[in-house]
Motif scaffolding. Sequence first.
Motif, PDB file in Angstrom:
ATOM      1  N   GLN A  45     -30.636  30.016  39.253  1.00  0.00           N
ATOM      2  CA  GLN A  45     -29.334  30.370  39.654  1.00  0.00           C
ATOM      3  C   GLN A  45     -28.553  29.247  40.340  1.00  0.00           C
ATOM      4  OE1 GLN A  45     -31.005  33.577  41.867  1.00  0.00           O
ATOM      5  NE2 GLN A  45     -29.734  35.292  40.746  1.00  0.00           N
ATOM      6  N   ARG A  46     -29.339  28.233  40.613  1.00  0.00           N
ATOM      7  CA  ARG A  46     -28.748  27.185  41.495  1.00  0.00           C
ATOM      8  C   ARG A  46     -28.179  25.997  40.293  1.00  0.00           C
ATOM      9  NH1 ARG A  46     -30.920  23.016  45.053  1.00  0.00           N
ATOM     10  NH2 ARG A  46     -32.984  23.234  44.090  1.00  0.00           N
ATOM     11  N   VAL A  47     -26.713  25.914  40.498  1.00  0.00           N
ATOM     12  CA  VAL A  47     -26.113  24.989  39.860  1.00  0.00           C
ATOM     13  C   VAL A  47     -26.174  23.785  40.123  1.00  0.00           C
ATOM     14  CG1 VAL A  47     -23.841  24.463  38.700  1.00  0.00           C
ATOM     15  CG2 VAL A  47     -24.494  26.891  39.026  1.00  0.00           C
ATOM     16  N   HIS A  48     -26.478  22.734  39.441  1.00  0.00           N
ATOM     17  CA  HIS A  48     -26.591  21.231  40.036  1.00  0.00           C
ATOM     18  C   HIS A  48     -25.478  20.621  39.705  1.00  0.00           C
ATOM     19  CE1 HIS A  48     -28.176  17.159  39.032  1.00  0.00           C
ATOM     20  NE2 HIS A  48     -28.777  17.195  40.089  1.00  0.00           N
ATOM     21  N   GLY A  49     -24.772  20.960  38.453  1.00  0.00           N
ATOM     22  CA  GLY A  49     -23.520  20.139  38.250  1.00  0.00           C
ATOM     23  C   GLY A  49     -23.066  20.941  37.016  1.00  0.00           C
ATOM     24  N   LEU A  67     -11.365  22.943  21.921  1.00  0.00           N
ATOM     25  CA  LEU A  67     -12.074  23.681  23.043  1.00  0.00           C
ATOM     26  C   LEU A  67     -12.571  22.573  23.900  1.00  0.00           C
ATOM     27  CD1 LEU A  67     -14.137  26.602  21.570  1.00  0.00           C
ATOM     28  CD2 LEU A  67     -11.626  26.681  22.419  1.00  0.00           C
ATOM     29  N   ARG A  68     -12.140  22.894  25.392  1.00  0.00           N
ATOM     30  CA  ARG A  68     -12.916  22.045  26.331  1.00  0.00           C
ATOM     31  C   ARG A  68     -13.858  22.932  26.795  1.00  0.00           C
ATOM     32  NH1 ARG A  68     -10.454  17.724  28.280  1.00  0.00           N
ATOM     33  NH2 ARG A  68     -10.778  18.420  30.590  1.00  0.00           N
ATOM     34  N   LEU A  69     -15.077  22.990  26.462  1.00  0.00           N
ATOM     35  CA  LEU A  69     -16.176  24.028  27.028  1.00  0.00           C
ATOM     36  C   LEU A  69     -16.779  23.410  28.431  1.00  0.00           C
ATOM     37  CD1 LEU A  69     -17.986  26.511  26.727  1.00  0.00           C
ATOM     38  CD2 LEU A  69     -19.393  25.139  25.100  1.00  0.00           C
ATOM     39  N   ARG A  70     -16.832  24.099  29.539  1.00  0.00           N
ATOM     40  CA  ARG A  70     -17.295  23.652  30.692  1.00  0.00           C
ATOM     41  C   ARG A  70     -18.768  24.093  30.684  1.00  0.00           C
ATOM     42  NH1 ARG A  70     -15.879  25.477  35.251  1.00  0.00           N
ATOM     43  NH2 ARG A  70     -13.986  26.763  34.645  1.00  0.00           N
ATOM     44  N   VAL A  71     -19.767  23.192  30.778  1.00  0.00           N
ATOM     45  CA  VAL A  71     -21.025  23.461  30.808  1.00  0.00           C
ATOM     46  C   VAL A  71     -21.760  23.078  31.964  1.00  0.00           C
ATOM     47  CG1 VAL A  71     -23.182  23.178  29.272  1.00  0.00           C
ATOM     48  CG2 VAL A  71     -21.014  22.861  28.203  1.00  0.00           C
ATOM     49  N   ARG A  72     -22.352  24.148  32.594  1.00  0.00           N
ATOM     50  CA  ARG A  72     -23.203  24.011  33.776  1.00  0.00           C
ATOM     51  C   ARG A  72     -24.701  23.306  33.533  1.00  0.00           C
ATOM     52  NH1 ARG A  72     -22.452  29.723  35.860  1.00  0.00           N
ATOM     53  NH2 ARG A  72     -22.571  29.971  33.484  1.00  0.00           N
ATOM     54  N   CYS A  81     -43.357  23.493  37.491  1.00  0.00           N
ATOM     55  CA  CYS A  81     -42.537  23.242  36.023  1.00  0.00           C
ATOM     56  C   CYS A  81     -42.176  21.710  36.069  1.00  0.00           C
ATOM     57  CB  CYS A  81     -41.517  23.979  36.132  1.00  0.00           C
ATOM     58  SG  CYS A  81     -40.358  23.682  34.448  1.00  0.00           S
ATOM     59  N   GLU A  82     -42.503  21.011  34.867  1.00  0.00           N
ATOM     60  CA  GLU A  82     -42.066  19.673  34.986  1.00  0.00           C
ATOM     61  C   GLU A  82     -40.682  19.279  34.647  1.00  0.00           C
ATOM     62  OE1 GLU A  82     -42.518  20.699  30.311  1.00  0.00           O
ATOM     63  OE2 GLU A  82     -43.349  21.249  32.279  1.00  0.00           O
ATOM     64  N   ARG A  83     -40.133  20.399  34.469  1.00  0.00           N
ATOM     65  CA  ARG A  83     -38.429  20.130  34.199  1.00  0.00           C
ATOM     66  C   ARG A  83     -37.862  20.223  35.540  1.00  0.00           C
ATOM     67  NH1 ARG A  83     -35.292  20.647  29.604  1.00  0.00           N
ATOM     68  NH2 ARG A  83     -36.935  21.478  28.227  1.00  0.00           N
ATOM     69  N   ARG A  84     -36.610  19.352  35.806  1.00  0.00           N
ATOM     70  CA  ARG A  84     -36.105  19.626  37.082  1.00  0.00           C
ATOM     71  C   ARG A  84     -34.826  20.147  36.672  1.00  0.00           C
ATOM     72  NH1 ARG A  84     -36.993  19.488  41.081  1.00  0.00           N
ATOM     73  NH2 ARG A  84     -35.968  18.272  42.139  1.00  0.00           N
ATOM     74  N   THR A  85     -34.033  19.785  35.729  1.00  0.00           N
ATOM     75  CA  THR A  85     -32.921  20.363  35.719  1.00  0.00           C
ATOM     76  C   THR A  85     -32.713  20.712  33.999  1.00  0.00           C
ATOM     77  OG1 THR A  85     -31.742  18.420  35.069  1.00  0.00           O
ATOM     78  CG2 THR A  85     -31.645  19.072  37.347  1.00  0.00           C
ATOM     79  N   PHE A  86     -31.844  21.747  33.638  1.00  0.00           N
ATOM     80  CA  PHE A  86     -31.555  22.157  32.263  1.00  0.00           C
ATOM     81  C   PHE A  86     -30.079  22.277  31.936  1.00  0.00           C
ATOM     82  CE2 PHE A  86     -33.190  25.905  34.204  1.00  0.00           C
ATOM     83  CZ  PHE A  86     -32.221  26.820  33.501  1.00  0.00           C
ATOM     84  N   THR A  87     -29.527  22.141  30.877  1.00  0.00           N
ATOM     85  CA  THR A  87     -28.277  22.555  30.465  1.00  0.00           C
ATOM     86  C   THR A  87     -28.176  24.026  30.028  1.00  0.00           C
ATOM     87  OG1 THR A  87     -28.086  20.351  30.142  1.00  0.00           O
ATOM     88  CG2 THR A  87     -26.126  21.528  29.584  1.00  0.00           C
ATOM     89  N   GLU A  88     -26.968  24.654  30.176  1.00  0.00           N
ATOM     90  CA  GLU A  88     -27.039  26.032  29.517  1.00  0.00           C
ATOM     91  C   GLU A  88     -26.408  25.685  28.196  1.00  0.00           C
ATOM     92  OE1 GLU A  88     -23.775  28.668  31.150  1.00  0.00           O
ATOM     93  OE2 GLU A  88     -22.552  27.045  31.777  1.00  0.00           O
ATOM     94  N   ARG A  89     -27.052  26.790  27.285  1.00  0.00           N
ATOM     95  CA  ARG A  89     -26.769  26.588  25.909  1.00  0.00           C
ATOM     96  C   ARG A  89     -26.228  27.746  25.311  1.00  0.00           C
ATOM     97  NH1 ARG A  89     -28.424  21.931  25.642  1.00  0.00           N
ATOM     98  NH2 ARG A  89     -30.798  21.250  25.777  1.00  0.00           N
TER      99      ARG A  89
END
Length: 561
Positions: A45-49, A67-72, A81-89
């Motif tokens: 739930q935590r948004v990184h940027g 379109l200018r699509l804002r992606v979090r 988990c080995e992943r620190r951050t991920f982008t919404e798809r």
Amino acid sequence: MLANLLFPDAGLQLDSIETSEQRITATVASTQTELKCPSCNRVAQRVHGQYTRSLADLPVSGRRVHLRLRVRRFVCDNHVCERRTFTERLPDFAPKSARRTKRLANLQTEIGLALGGEAGARLVHQREIPTSPDTLLRLMRRQPAAQAATPRVLGVDGWAWRKGREYGTILVDLERQCVVDLLPDRRAETLSTWLKEHPGVEIISRDRGGAYAEGATQGAPSAIQVADRWHLLANMRETVERLLDRHHTCLPALRLPQPEAGQSEAASCSPEPETKTVSQASDAKPLLTKVEGIRLERRTRRFTRFTKVIALHQRGVSIRAISQQVGVDRRTIRRYIAADTFPEIAKRRPRPSILDPWKPYLRQRWDEGCHNGRRLWLEIKAQGYQGSRSLLSAWIANLRKTAVPSAQPTTVTGEGCCTLPAATPKAQRQLSAKQAAWLVVKQPAALTVEEQEALAKMRQANADLEQVYSLAQTFGRLVRERKYQELDRWIESAKATGIREQRSFAAGLLRDKAAVVAALSLPWSNGQVEGHIHRLKLIKRQMYGRASFDLLRRRVLDDTS
Ligand SMILES: [Zn+2]
């Protein structure tokens, strides 16, 4: 509300919208509240940027949409988990790294598949969704090809993929009447591999013998093979043609059905030395039209090559060596050697014209003395002619040329018995072996009176041809009426003739007998395949030279499904 209207089910909110005369720019963001980490599947739930993606979308009211699509970017709080951050798809709306929305890509792909790269790009440009032909081709390539079900009855035939250079194979479901696949070549292994990958084919209709027969036997040994009836008849005609090539001198002249297509061409000529012909041709020029002059020169060159080939052959030079020396392909050399006399080149049949049905009438009016183009035009127009007046004018101009006895027929005398070209009256032309072969195999009822006379002359002049005529007619009947019980007897009588072309044809039938009998007893034939090949060529032409094989295959299959 507006977001729902513009992007239904995309899960987007509309933040702002700017419009100009040509363009709408919309800033949108995803409405997803919680996302699962793609590695550990735990909710984050935590948004990184966040960052902005730029995408083209479907046009609205004739304006391009950007379109200018804002992606979090989210943080995965799972410490293991080995992943620190991920982008919404948004895979259903804006696939990863795409520069266009999925719905726009779908539309462009559909247009590309329907029209091909160039025409497709022109259309999308008009519709305010500009893209390059290359992009359309790339989108099409990405689209997985439609998979047709394995057919029970398969038609196999070849088609020119690059004319004269590369050939492919078309596979047609003869029951469902659709293309199942395209193969990139005509090799036996390619067909057999396909058949092994698609088990269940019970009947295979194919041309005579050769690679397809071999491929079918290897790939689907239990399938019944059917020799295509059209190919059977075509092979018979080619047999007659080879015989006539050898007896070229007995080919008669036939009055032309359409005088405008007539160019005085040379009659048969025996292979005598002829060194003077080129200069003779230029001497004769005043009497010839430009086109006739060019033809005469070409024919002279051909004739010179022919005499060279024969001379070398008589000296015992191998066909391969002759080919290298004279620059003529080996097949032609074999044909030259087999021919008793210089084989004339087959002339093109006149193309059918919208004017054809009125020609007899026009001819009659012309002979009655009405030479007024406008009047003739009005007359046939009243009878229902819908073509252009210029077409009629061109025809009349030709008629004027041929009707006025402007020049004496050109006769250029060479040495010995050879004349080049011999004088053929303008309204007559020497039949080529190919044309004469048609007369032999056609049903008598389909021949005009003149053709019947020409045929009778040929048969009288040559005993071999007389024999072959009756065999060819019987064979045609046998194929058309599917009298497989009579095949054995026919093969026996063909073998009994002393004519080598006929005997080798009979031997070929015998080698492929099971498939020939199947052709004469089963209803299947490749008749419809021609139509599919025609459509394939249309698609290929639309795609210009850019179509690679896999792309063409995709478009043809997509068109079918
Ligand atoms: Zn994770």
